[in-house]
Scaffold this motif. Structure first.
Motif, short mmCIF file in Angstrom:
data_model
loop_
_atom_site.label_atom_id
_atom_site.label_comp_id
_atom_site.label_asym_id
_atom_site.label_seq_id
_atom_site.Cartn_x
_atom_site.Cartn_y
_atom_site.Cartn_z
N CYS A 11 42.54 -36.75 -9.95
CA CYS A 11 43.32 -35.77 -9.19
C CYS A 11 44.64 -36.44 -8.80
O CYS A 11 45.04 -37.42 -9.43
N LEU A 12 45.31 -35.94 -7.78
CA LEU A 12 46.59 -36.52 -7.38
C LEU A 12 46.40 -37.77 -6.52
O LEU A 12 46.89 -38.85 -6.84
N GLY A 13 45.68 -37.62 -5.42
CA GLY A 13 45.60 -38.71 -4.45
C GLY A 13 44.39 -39.62 -4.59
O GLY A 13 44.37 -40.71 -4.03
N ASN A 14 43.37 -39.15 -5.30
CA ASN A 14 42.06 -39.84 -5.39
C ASN A 14 41.44 -40.04 -4.01
O ASN A 14 40.74 -41.02 -3.75
N ILE A 15 41.69 -39.07 -3.11
CA ILE A 15 41.00 -39.12 -1.82
C ILE A 15 40.24 -37.82 -1.52
O ILE A 15 39.42 -37.81 -0.60
N CYS A 16 40.50 -36.73 -2.23
CA CYS A 16 39.78 -35.47 -1.97
C CYS A 16 38.93 -35.05 -3.18
O CYS A 16 37.71 -35.20 -3.18
N ARG A 17 39.58 -34.51 -4.21
CA ARG A 17 38.83 -33.88 -5.29
C ARG A 17 38.13 -34.87 -6.22
O ARG A 17 36.93 -34.73 -6.49
N HIS A 49 47.81 -43.23 -1.95
CA HIS A 49 46.60 -43.51 -1.15
C HIS A 49 45.76 -44.66 -1.71
O HIS A 49 44.61 -44.82 -1.32
N ASP A 128 44.20 -28.07 -5.10
CA ASP A 128 44.45 -29.15 -4.13
C ASP A 128 44.16 -28.63 -2.71
O ASP A 128 44.82 -27.71 -2.25
N PRO A 129 43.17 -29.23 -2.02
CA PRO A 129 42.81 -28.72 -0.69
C PRO A 129 43.57 -29.41 0.45
O PRO A 129 43.40 -29.06 1.61
N TYR A 130 44.42 -30.38 0.12
CA TYR A 130 44.91 -31.34 1.12
C TYR A 130 45.62 -30.67 2.29
O TYR A 130 45.40 -31.04 3.44
N TYR A 131 46.49 -29.71 2.01
CA TYR A 131 47.27 -29.09 3.09
C TYR A 131 46.66 -27.79 3.60
O TYR A 131 47.24 -27.10 4.43
P1 4NP Z 1 43.50 -35.01 -3.99
O1 4NP Z 1 44.25 -34.40 -2.71
O2 4NP Z 1 44.53 -35.03 -5.10
O3 4NP Z 1 42.40 -34.05 -4.24
O4 4NP Z 1 43.03 -36.40 -3.59
C1 4NP Z 1 45.48 -34.85 -2.25
C2 4NP Z 1 45.54 -35.98 -1.45
C3 4NP Z 1 46.76 -36.38 -0.95
C4 4NP Z 1 47.91 -35.68 -1.26
C5 4NP Z 1 47.84 -34.56 -2.07
C6 4NP Z 1 46.62 -34.15 -2.57
N1 4NP Z 1 49.15 -36.09 -0.72
O5 4NP Z 1 50.15 -35.39 -0.97
O6 4NP Z 1 49.21 -37.11 -0.04
#
Ligand code: 4NP
Length: 160
Positions: A11-17, A49, A128-131
């Protein structure tokens, strides 16, 4: 012994999905006793991250569904991943494009949209669930759970 089949969730951040997918799929593989046959990892296309633990919102949803993911640590995708892994599983189109641009032409067949392995969801992206709010994290988990079952069936049919 034959080489393991290997999957990398991205995914983008490697902290959620992608860490959620890593943990859900790992759990499924363990339940089926296939740890010796499938290698699993996750990574982010962004490096913001790197070194961080998964987002608490993801960890809590996973925990409420019986999945442990707090041992995972974020890292960025690197060029070696395109050699090491058989499947690079992108959560959304943006991740997919990023991987596609990084890959050598002959490595591009390894890249897939993870949700296309789901038999239940007709969407192709895990958003992306981050925001967003808590409901987004529940939905992301449901999508990942479904795609994980589909992916394991696919691996059984084609590799195991
Ligand atoms: P992920 O979520 O790609 O599912 O880990 C995100 C985590 C951080 C950010 C965006 C998406 N960010 O913009 O910091």
């Amino acid at each position: 012994m034959a080489k393991k089949v290997s999957v990398l969730f991205v995914c983008l951040g490697n902290i959620c999905r992608s860490p959620t997918a890593h943990a859900v799929f790992r759990n499924l593989v363990q339940q089926e006793g296939l740890e010796g046959e499938i290698e699993i990892d996750s990574a982010g296309t962004g490096a913001y991250h790197v070194g961080h633990s998964p987002d608490k919102r993801s960890t809590q949803v996973a925990h409420s569904r019986g999945i442990q993911m707090s041992d995972l640590t974020a890292r960025a995708v690197d060029f070696g991943d395109f050699y090491q892994f058989d499947y690079l599983l992108a959560m959304d189109e943006s991740n997919y494009r990023h991987l596609y641009e990084m890959a050598l032409p002959e490595q591009r067949d390894k890249i897939h949209l993870f949700l296309t392995f789901s038999n239940e969801f007709t969407q192709t992206e895990v958003p992306d669930p981050y925001y967003g709010g808590p409901q987004g994290f529940e939905q992301v988990f449901d999508m990942i759970d479904s795609a994980s079952h589909g992916l394991l069936n696919h691996l059984k049919q084609h590799h195991l």
